[in-house]
Structures are given as structure tokens and as C-alpha cells.
Design a protein around this motif. Structure first.
Motif, mmCIF file in Angstrom:
data_model
loop_
_atom_site.group_PDB
_atom_site.id
_atom_site.type_symbol
_atom_site.label_atom_id
_atom_site.label_comp_id
_atom_site.label_asym_id
_atom_site.label_seq_id
_atom_site.Cartn_x
_atom_site.Cartn_y
_atom_site.Cartn_z
ATOM 1 N N MET A 175 0.713 -1.215 -0.077
ATOM 2 C CA MET A 175 -0.091 0.026 0.144
ATOM 3 C C MET A 175 0.812 1.305 0.039
ATOM 4 S SD MET A 175 -3.199 -0.665 2.639
ATOM 5 C CE MET A 175 -3.882 0.847 2.292
ATOM 6 N N SER A 176 2.239 1.123 0.050
ATOM 7 C CA SER A 176 3.210 2.063 -0.243
ATOM 8 C C SER A 176 3.004 3.007 1.032
ATOM 9 C CB SER A 176 3.029 3.136 -1.092
ATOM 10 O OG SER A 176 2.904 2.539 -2.605
ATOM 11 N N ARG A 177 2.838 2.194 2.373
ATOM 12 C CA ARG A 177 2.660 2.770 3.829
ATOM 13 C C ARG A 177 3.999 2.668 4.518
ATOM 14 N NH1 ARG A 177 -3.127 2.682 6.354
ATOM 15 N NH2 ARG A 177 -1.841 3.558 7.945
ATOM 16 N N LEU A 178 4.903 3.053 3.867
ATOM 17 C CA LEU A 178 6.265 2.792 4.364
ATOM 18 C C LEU A 178 6.562 3.322 5.729
ATOM 19 C CD1 LEU A 178 8.617 1.043 3.073
ATOM 20 C CD2 LEU A 178 6.792 1.576 1.555
ATOM 21 N N GLU A 179 5.916 4.248 6.170
ATOM 22 C CA GLU A 179 6.319 4.803 7.596
ATOM 23 C C GLU A 179 5.518 3.692 8.750
ATOM 24 O OE1 GLU A 179 5.142 8.584 10.335
ATOM 25 O OE2 GLU A 179 4.717 8.499 8.035
ATOM 26 N N ASP A 180 4.416 3.292 8.430
ATOM 27 C CA ASP A 180 3.873 2.291 9.450
ATOM 28 C C ASP A 180 4.864 0.906 9.169
ATOM 29 O OD1 ASP A 180 1.920 3.795 10.148
ATOM 30 O OD2 ASP A 180 0.663 3.398 8.568
ATOM 31 N N ALA A 181 5.198 0.653 7.970
ATOM 32 C CA ALA A 181 5.843 -0.604 7.777
ATOM 33 C C ALA A 181 7.237 -0.468 8.635
ATOM 34 C CB ALA A 181 6.333 -0.849 6.468
ATOM 35 N N ARG A 182 7.839 0.723 8.515
ATOM 36 C CA ARG A 182 9.275 0.815 9.111
ATOM 37 C C ARG A 182 9.163 0.626 10.831
ATOM 38 N NH1 ARG A 182 13.612 5.014 7.200
ATOM 39 N NH2 ARG A 182 14.769 3.327 8.610
ATOM 40 N N ASP A 210 25.515 -7.637 5.283
ATOM 41 C CA ASP A 210 26.136 -7.479 6.302
ATOM 42 C C ASP A 210 25.720 -8.265 7.633
ATOM 43 O OD1 ASP A 210 27.796 -5.546 4.842
ATOM 44 O OD2 ASP A 210 27.043 -3.840 5.975
ATOM 45 N N SER A 211 24.318 -8.561 7.599
ATOM 46 C CA SER A 211 23.995 -9.481 8.597
ATOM 47 C C SER A 211 24.185 -10.524 8.473
ATOM 48 C CB SER A 211 22.522 -9.268 8.722
ATOM 49 O OG SER A 211 22.217 -7.794 9.026
ATOM 50 N N GLY A 212 24.739 -11.382 7.352
ATOM 51 C CA GLY A 212 25.147 -12.747 7.174
ATOM 52 C C GLY A 212 24.302 -13.470 6.119
ATOM 53 N N TYR A 213 23.377 -12.756 5.576
ATOM 54 C CA TYR A 213 22.570 -13.285 4.550
ATOM 55 C C TYR A 213 23.405 -12.889 2.935
ATOM 56 C CZ TYR A 213 18.966 -13.311 8.020
ATOM 57 O OH TYR A 213 18.367 -13.582 9.144
ATOM 58 N N MET A 244 18.685 0.199 -1.293
ATOM 59 C CA MET A 244 20.259 -0.317 -1.517
ATOM 60 C C MET A 244 21.007 -0.494 -0.071
ATOM 61 S SD MET A 244 20.599 -0.818 -4.729
ATOM 62 C CE MET A 244 22.429 -1.669 -4.556
ATOM 63 N N LYS A 245 20.437 0.761 0.560
ATOM 64 C CA LYS A 245 21.009 0.775 2.075
ATOM 65 C C LYS A 245 20.757 -0.513 2.809
ATOM 66 C CE LYS A 245 21.155 3.659 6.297
ATOM 67 N NZ LYS A 245 20.644 4.852 6.789
ATOM 68 N N LEU A 246 19.376 -0.826 2.595
ATOM 69 C CA LEU A 246 18.996 -2.094 3.626
ATOM 70 C C LEU A 246 19.166 -3.305 2.947
ATOM 71 C CD1 LEU A 246 16.849 -2.475 5.898
ATOM 72 C CD2 LEU A 246 14.959 -2.837 4.133
ATOM 73 N N TYR A 247 19.551 -3.440 1.548
ATOM 74 C CA TYR A 247 20.227 -4.425 0.944
ATOM 75 C C TYR A 247 21.782 -4.744 1.488
ATOM 76 C CZ TYR A 247 21.136 -7.706 -2.967
ATOM 77 O OH TYR A 247 21.360 -8.773 -3.814
ATOM 78 N N LEU A 255 10.589 -5.371 3.012
ATOM 79 C CA LEU A 255 11.079 -3.948 3.189
ATOM 80 C C LEU A 255 11.700 -3.343 2.084
ATOM 81 C CD1 LEU A 255 10.063 -1.720 5.180
ATOM 82 C CD2 LEU A 255 12.406 -2.014 6.427
ATOM 83 N N ILE A 256 12.596 -4.318 1.562
ATOM 84 C CA ILE A 256 13.370 -3.301 0.276
ATOM 85 C C ILE A 256 12.409 -3.232 -0.987
ATOM 86 C CG2 ILE A 256 14.799 -4.052 -1.548
ATOM 87 C CD1 ILE A 256 16.511 -5.564 0.766
#
Length: 606
Positions: A345-352, A395-398, A387-390, A373-374
Motif C-alpha cells: 500500500m506504499s505505507r512505508l512509515e507504518d511498515a518501518r 552485512d547481517s550474514g545473508y 540499496m542501504k537496506l540491501y 521492506l526492500i
């Protein structure tokens, strides 16, 4: 037990009748209230043994037990070690069973004994070993043993056997044993029936549920049926996509003051979510609360998942909030489902917010959570944050996967950066990441969106050359773009290629071809395509009708245009005023004698 006879008869009328099955169990002889022949034989055998004999048997059983546990190949020397001993003595086997205290070693000994000349299986030994196998939950060996030796298990043992094979997933065998008990005149307990119903549900065999239910009714145990049975039948109807029938049964038991378990409610809720009947979902939720069947975490999970799958994310969010208010703790799956719905729904604020709440609750985001989230950031065009989240995910090991790469490629293509997406795509094989049909389709659509048809065609050819099976989406956007550019013949060739590969084109693909044919002046052919659609019970888009009618009017085929207008009305569309005015001008211009009657017909229909 609750008397639900009338309800059971009603359900029976909706069940399937299946021929009785038989299994190869010879000489089964039991009475209705439970056979005791095997037990009597055990007792009589024990009475024949005097104390001295029993002592000798016990001593030898202890010695043999040590040999079996310590010597890997004891079978080769056991007879020579005890040349005069009768290993066939059932009292010896009973003692050995105790000494070994290992049903599999006991089974090995019995199988060795059965290989000896003149072996006759003693019913006492067979029953004891069979019961021991059931106690150990060794369903496969128990099944093999039952079918291999000539003995008659007691009804109670066969009931335990039903439970054992049900737990092991061999539900067909359980149904056969019910048939055996039926032929012997023995009625299993309602608990055993329920256990079988539950197992059939677990392993997705609703066909066996209806067979068992029919036998249950024939056995005359309606008076013993309880609400647990009804709950399983409700779930079975839901699994068979007969949600309305399941709901009718629920209403009947609720009227009788009863309520099934939460699993039955949850199945119904899931079923109504699939049917998008949210009124029933809300009603069931309130009924559960009213009947003190407090909705559990799985109830809310079904509702949230159902709402999100069907685009009702706001309603899902309300339920999610209510869930937390009632003291339930959402799990990782529920958080991810809700984040995905909000991202769509493009509601990224609530998703974050949910993302950080999930982390605060101790849940470590997995690869799927990251990609969800990406995708959300890509959807709204915030590719820098994506890209930052990617990078954070890596970096988290995935590791980078086909899924994660496809997510980024989609984001780049959606926002006019298909060339960057293509470069990223070319790096995937170097990282040993597989490019699947979704990867290719995303790029094909991206290039088509930017008008780069040749690159899209090259990708389609590459996909086919690598042995990747194309999908309907591989062709749809290409055909649309080719038609828009006037390359209708090439679009039709792709259409034929789809058919040759057994792919079913989307309805809109036909609309694109009809519009393309009209643009090229092949109006009659376009009309043939539209008529074929209607004959196939496919509904063309309104703009396709309008395009074809205008094209027919322009080339003077007014009769055909009137015919297509009639078809347009029959599928529920209305004629635009501009097209009507253009048609009337042409009719008057050509002095059609039936203009007045046709005008009246069109106006009345429209």
C-alpha cells in the motif's frame, strides 16, 4: 457424549460412498464386546508351566538376551549353543521380550525364528510382539508384522494399531482396519474414530474422512458422536472448499448450545477470507468471543493473512492492533505479513515502525523480511534506502539470492533505471546466482516500458536458449508493445508461439492485438478476433469495443458496427456519446432507410 444424531445424518447425505476395503488378516475372530480368545490362550499357556520349567526358561532367556545384545551375528550359532532347547515355546519368547527390553531386537529374533524349518507362529508370541511394537510407536514394522504372520490380534490391539498407523501417516491402513473390525462386529470407541478423523485432516485425506464417516454412521454410533467429531467434519468441508456447508453445520451446533474447537473456527475464517466474505469473518470472530472460545494467535493469523492477501491491509492492521491489545504477542510470520501488506500500500512509515518494533521484540529479520521492506522502498522509488537496506542484509550474514536480486531489479525497472537493472542482472551469474523466469520477465517488462523492444526480444530469446520455460508474462508486455508500434504480424507470431508452448494468454493480450489490427487498417480481422473472444466467453475491454466500432464506421461498415454495438450492450457496456453521434452522422449521410428504428434501438439499449 452429546447426542447429535440428526446433524450426523444431515452430514452423511453430503458424504461420499466408497466400496468396503479388506486387508489380508486371516482368522480374525472377535466378539462385539471385545474378543478375549488370545488372552485366554495366554493364561492357559502360563498355567501349563510349572515353577521349575519357568525358572529354566527365565535363565535361558537371560542368557540368550545377553548373546543377542553382544554378538552381531548371533543367528549363526544360537541353535548350536542350545541344541536341545525349544525356542518356539511362547513362555520363552515372553521372557526374552522382558530381558531384551528392546522391541526391535525382539522382532529380529522372531524373524530369525520364523526362518527355521517347521516354524508355526504361536498366537501368544505374535500378540505380545505386536503389542510391543505398538507401544514403541513402530507403525511400519507393526504393519509389516501384521500382514506377514497368521494371527488374530485382539480388538483393543487393533484400536491401538489404528492410532499407531494414523500417527505414522499411514491413514489408508487405518481405514482398512476399521473395515476389519466392522466385519467382526466390533465397534471402536468414538475417541478412535476422532483420532482417525484428525489424522486424515493432518495428511490432507478428506476423501478418507467421508469414507470413515459413512462407516461410522452404518455402525450406528450416532448417539456417541461428540462435538469433537463435528469439529473435524467442519474442517473437512472447508478443506473441500465447501465453506457454506461447514458454516451450516456450525450454526446447527451453536443453536444446540455447543461450540467446536478453535481449529474449526479458524478453518472457517480462512475459508471465508478466501471467498472475500468478510462479513462472515467478523461474525465468526464475535461468535468465538461470545461462546468463550477465545480467539488464539492462529485465529488472528488467519484473519490477518486473509485480509492482506486480498488487499484489505487496513482491516488487517486493525486486527493486528487488536491482537496486541488483547495481550497476544505476534510472531515473526505475522510481523512480516503485516509489513508486506503495508509495503504493497506504499505505507512505508507504518511498515518501518513495525520493522523496528519487531526487532525490539527480539526477532531477527530474515531474508524474506529484508526483501519485503526492500520491495516497499523500491515501490515508492526510494532506491537509495532500498540499496542501504540491501547492504545491511548482506552485512547481517545473508547471501545474495535470486529472490533478493529480483527485488532490486524490479525496483530499478519500475523507476526507469532498466539499464542499471540489466547491469545488475549480468553480474548475477558471476556470483553463482541463478536467473529465473521472474528475473527475465521483469527486465522484459522494464525495457518494453521504456520502448526498447529489441532488447526485450533478445532477452526472450536468451531465456529460451538457456532452457528456462517462459511464462505468460514473458510475452504479454512484448505483444502489447509490438501492437502499439504497429508490428502486429510479429505480435501474432508471438501469440502462436505461446499457444505452441501450452501457455494460456491473458485476456488483455487479445485486446492489444485487436487494437493493433484496427490501427493497421485490418478492421475485419480485428472484428473476427473480437467475435472469437465473445464465443469463448471472454469479455473484451470497453476501449476495445470503442476502437473497433470507430474503425468500422470509418471504413463504412455500418451494419457490422451496429452488430458490434449490440454485442457491447450484451456484455454490459454503454456506448459513448461521441461514437453514437459519429455513427448517426454516417447513417444519415448514407441515407439508411432504417435510421429511425436503429436510433430508437440504440438509445433504448444505452
Amino acid at each position: 457424549m452429546v447426542n447429535l444424531t440428526s446433524l450426523m445424518i444431515s452430514i452423511r447425505q453430503n458424504s461420499r460412498f466408497v466400496k468396503n476395503l479388506r486387508i489380508h488378516i486371516r482368522n480374525l475372530s472377535v466378539e462385539t464386546n471385545g474378543g478375549n480368545n488370545g488372552r485366554e490362550e495366554i493364561e492357559s499357556s502360563e498355567k501349563l508351566l510349572n515353577l521349575t520349567h519357568r525358572k529354566d526358561v527365565s535363565e535361558i532367556a537371560a542368557e540368550v538376551g545377553k548373546v543377542i545384545r553382544s554378538k552381531p551375528r548371533w543367528e549363526q550359532s544360537l541353535l548350536s549353543d542350545y541344541p536341545s532347547f525349544n525356542f518356539h515355546d511362547p513362555s520363552f519368547f515372553s521372557e526374552l521380550l522382558k530381558q531384551l527390553n528392546n522391541v526391535f531386537l525382539s522382532l529380529r529374533f522372531f524373524l530369525w525364528l520364523s526362518s527355521q524349518p517347521e516354524f508355526l507362529p504361536h498366537p501368544v508370541s505374535c500378540n505380545k510382539l505386536f503389542d510391543a511394537l505398538l507401544e514403541a510407536k513402530a507403525c511400519a514394522p507393526a504393519k509389516s508384522f501384521l500382514h506377514s504372520f497368521d494371527f488374530s490380534p485382539e480388538p483393543a490391539s487393533l484400536e491401538n494399531y489404528i492410532r499407531c498407523v494414523c500417527e505414522g501417516g499411514i491413514v489408508e491402513e487405518a481405514v482398512k482396519i476399521f473395515d476389519v473390525l466392522k466385519e467382526a462386529g466390533y465397534h471402536p470407541s468414538v475417541e478412535t474414530w476422532n483420532f482417525a478423523f484428525q489424522s486424515c485432516l493432518k495428511f490432507g485425506r478428506t476423501d478418507l474422512i467421508w469414507k470413515l464417516y459413512e462407516e461410522m454412521m452404518e455402525a450406528g454410533v450416532q448417539k456417541d458422536v461428540d462435538i469433537e467429531t463435528v469439529g473435524y467434519l467442519i474442517q473437512a468441508f472447508c478443506n473441500d472448499n465447501k465453506v457454506s456447508r461447514a458454516y451450516e453445520i456450525l450454526r446447527q451446533v451453536l443453536e444446540d448450545g455447543l461450540a467446536p474447537c478453535n481449529d474449526a473456527f479458524n478453518k472457517l475464517i480462512s475459508g471465508f477470507c478466501e471467498e472475500k466474505n468478510y462479513h462472515r469473518v467478523s461474525e465468526l470472530l464475535h461468535t468465538m468471543i461470545a461462546k468463550n472460545c477465545n480467539p488464539d494467535i492462529f485465529t488472528y493469523q488467519e484473519i490477518i493473512n486473509g485480509f492482506c492477501k486480498n488487499g484489505k491491509t487496513l482491516q488487517a492492521f486493525e486486527v493486528f492492533t487488536a491482537l496486541k491489545d488483547r495481550g497476544y504477542a505476534p510472531d515473526m510470520v505475522m510481523y512480516t505479513t503485516m509489513i508486506h501488506g503495508l509495503c504493497k500500500m506504499s505505507r512505508l512509515e507504518d511498515a518501518r515502525k513495525l520493522w523496528f518494533e519487531m526487532i525490539d521484540k527480539g526477532f531477527r529479520p530474515n531474508e524474506y523480511s529484508y526483501n519485503t521492506l526492500i520491495y516497499g522502498f523500491c515501490k515508492i522509488g526510494n532506491l537509495d534506502e532500498a540499496m542501504k537496506l540491501y547492504k545491511e542484509m548482506l552485512d547481517s550474514g545473508y547471501k545474495e539470492t535470486t529472490l533478493s536480486c529480483n527485488t532490486l531489479i524490479l525496483g530499478l525497472c519500475l523507476h526507469g533505471r532498466t539499464d542499471e537493472a540489466y547491469d545488475f542482472f549480468r553480474e548475477m551469474p558471476c556470483k553463482s546466482i541463478v536467473c529465473d523466469v521472474i528475473t527475465y520477465n521483469t527486465l522484459i517488462q522494464g525495457f518494453c516500458r521504456e520502448g526498447k523492444v529489441l532488447q526485450s526480444i533478445d532477452l526472450l530469446k536468451e531465456l529460451q536458449a538457456k532452457g528456462v520455460q517462459p511464462s505468460t508474462s514473458s510475452y504479454t508486455h512484448l505483444i502489447q508493445k509490438l501492437c502499439q508500434l504497429g508490428n502486429v504480424q510479429e505480435a501474432k507470431e508471438m501469440w502462436n508461439d505461446m499457444h505452441n508452448r501450452g501457455l494460456q494468454p491473458m485476456v488483455c493480450t487479445r485486446d492489444h492485438i485487436i487494437s493493433g489490427l484496427c490501427e493497421k487498417g485490418c478492421v475485419v480481422e480485428g472484428m473476427e478476433w473480437l467475435i472469437t473472444m465473445l464465443q469463448s466467453n471472454l469479455k473484451p475491454q470497453k476501449k476495445t469495443f470503442c476502437k473497433l466500432i470507430q474503425s468500422l464506421i470509418q471504413i463504412g461498415k455500418l451494419d457490422d458496427s451496429l452488430s458490434i454495438i449490440g454485442s457491447m450492450f450484451r456484455v454490459g457496456y454503454k456506448l459513448e456519446e461521441g461514437i453514437l453521434s459519429h455513427l448517426l452522422d454516417k447513417l444519415c449521410e448514407n441515407k439508411y432507410h432504417f435510421v429511425e428504428s436503429k436510433l430508437e434501438e440504440i438509445i433504448n439499449s444505452n
